[in-house]
Design an enzyme around this catalytic site. Structure first.
Site, PDB file in Angstrom:
ATOM      1  N   ALA A  86       0.816  -1.220   0.000  1.00  0.00           N
ATOM      2  CA  ALA A  86       0.000   0.000   0.000  1.00  0.00           C
ATOM      3  C   ALA A  86       0.848   1.269   0.000  1.00  0.00           C
ATOM      4  O   ALA A  86       0.313   2.361   0.156  1.00  0.00           O
ATOM      5  CB  ALA A  86      -0.927  -0.003   1.211  1.00  0.00           C
ATOM      6  N   HIS A 135       6.907  -8.018   8.736  1.00  0.00           N
ATOM      7  CA  HIS A 135       5.660  -8.783   8.534  1.00  0.00           C
ATOM      8  C   HIS A 135       5.830  -9.947   7.551  1.00  0.00           C
ATOM      9  O   HIS A 135       5.470  -9.865   6.384  1.00  0.00           O
ATOM     10  CB  HIS A 135       4.476  -7.895   8.167  1.00  0.00           C
ATOM     11  N   ASP A 144       0.992  -3.613  13.043  1.00  0.00           N
ATOM     12  CA  ASP A 144       0.992  -2.929  11.746  1.00  0.00           C
ATOM     13  C   ASP A 144      -0.217  -1.997  11.652  1.00  0.00           C
ATOM     14  O   ASP A 144      -0.732  -1.719  10.569  1.00  0.00           O
ATOM     15  CB  ASP A 144       0.990  -3.928  10.586  1.00  0.00           C
ATOM     16  N   LEU A 169      -4.122  -5.060   1.099  1.00  0.00           N
ATOM     17  CA  LEU A 169      -4.164  -4.690   2.509  1.00  0.00           C
ATOM     18  C   LEU A 169      -3.287  -3.473   2.758  1.00  0.00           C
ATOM     19  O   LEU A 169      -2.210  -3.325   2.176  1.00  0.00           O
ATOM     20  CB  LEU A 169      -3.701  -5.857   3.383  1.00  0.00           C
TER      21      LEU A 169
END
Length: 371
Positions: free
Chosen positions: A125, A210, A270, A304
């Site tokens: 993103a 992540h 996150d 996401l």
């Protein structure tokens, strides 16, 4: 008031089977009884990857009130130490400067730069026009402005200069976090080997941002970076971040890895501005994000764009999936503390106000300074 729960240290040791409170102060800690209770009292959580909450975003809203509001959202759920994460942007200096002041006030435990030295093919993103090759002079400038508060920096390991950047970070007592990468397994293996020898003491020399997200998926013929990072974590060379919100990674897979990598994985939120807020439209690093049914997506896409949970939410979910409470204590308290080089949250003590988080599979309640 009696809290009937396993009382855990940050290292996952059971120090009691319950706590007695009087006006918010601990008056007694009941001895361990060796059973597996349905609830656990954790000393407080440490989140090393967070972009905001309460409607405020660390990369976008950098006035003091907004930073305090974002941090307070996580503090109310028992996160006692928080890193503010900045996504890729043309010039992160103003945000770093504002966050340094928040660190000095004690609001934050440090800063995480998630970019801009990332793979354009795995931008997620983040804004593609802000992503760029490694520039050591630029990185040094940001580290100087950070005044020692920049703890981790996400870098794609396949970029030219990745190992040199890791060496520069070490000079400033920061560490690289490999992620947003399109690297092959061989490329990741080579960088991990080059940087791994620099580890000293309990703090890891490198982490992974992540795991699974913003990197090639694990494939049986091309296992790629995921396999290399998991293998390095089993050897104690890397700590991998896992987003345990049930959206970014299947929660059963998160549960399996937490047990497998016990001590080598850290839960992270996150979280973006929409954490603790209703569904709607928000911003992350200048991009529009829409939250639908609790999932943050880059508006108009299925990509996401950060999380909407706190670590307490994740611990509750994973307790319900059968992850032992001591494993969760290490993943949400001890290991992330080691990553950023701070003391973990202290265990409750008789005569002191209670700071802790009572969690079961249905939710949580947090105490802070006896509140």
């Amino acid at each position: 008031m009696l809290i009937d729960a396993a009382v855990l240290s940050a290292a996952g040791e059971e120090i009691g089977s319950g706590i007695v409170l009087d006006n918010g102060a601990v008056t007694d800690i009941l001895p361990p009884i060796g059973r597996q209770p349905s609830a656990a009292l954790f000393p407080g959580f440490v989140d090393i990857h967070c972009h905001g909450g309460g409607g405020a975003s660390f990369p976008d809203d950098i006035d003091d009130d907004a930073i305090e509001r974002a941090a307070a959202t996580h503090r109310r759920s028992g996160t006692v130490h928080l890193l503010a994460s900045i996504v890729s942007c043309a010039d992160p200096t103003p945000a770093i400067d504002a966050l340094v002041r928040a660190c000095a006030r004690g609001t934050l435990a440090g800063i995480h730069l998630e970019g801009p030295f990332l793979s354009p093919a795995r931008a997620g993103a983040q804004r593609p026009d802000a992503i760029r090759p490694i520039d050591l002079a630029e990185l040094k400038q940001w580290l100087d402005v950070g005044s020692g508060w920049i703890r981790t920096v996400t870098i794609a390991p396949e970029l030219d200069g990745a190992v040199a950047a890791a060496a520069l970070l070490k000079d400033y007592r920061a560490i690289p976090s490999w992620g947003h990468t399109n690297a092959t397994g061989a490329q990741v293996r080579a960088v991990l080997a080059a940087v791994g020898a620099t580890r000293s003491g309990p703090r890891p020399a490198q982490t992974a941002t992540h795991l699974f997200n913003a990197m090639p998926p694990l494939h049986h013929r091309e296992p790629g970076p995921v396999r290399e990072l998991i293998a390095a974590a089993t050897r104690g060379e890397v700590v991998v971040e896992l987003i345990g919100d049930g959206v970014h990674v299947d929660p059963d897979l998160v549960a399996d890895l937490l047990v497998l990598l016990d001590g080598g994985a850290a839960l992270v939120s996150d979280a973006m501005a929409g954490a603790g807020m209703p569904d709607g439209r928000y911003s992350l690093g200048g991009v529009d994000v829409t939250i639908e049914r609790g999932a943050a997506l880059l508006s108009g896409t299925d990509t996401l764009a950060g999380g909407t949970t706190t670590l307490a939410d994740q611990v509750s979910l994973l307790l319900g999936r059968g992850v032992p409470a001591p494993v969760l204590a290490r993943a949400a308290c001890l290991t992330p503390s080691m990553v950023i080089g701070i003391e973990p949250p202290p265990s409750p003590q008789v005569g002191q106000p209670l700071t802790g988080v009572l969690v079961d599979a249905f939710g949580f309640r947090a105490w802070r300074d006896g509140e």
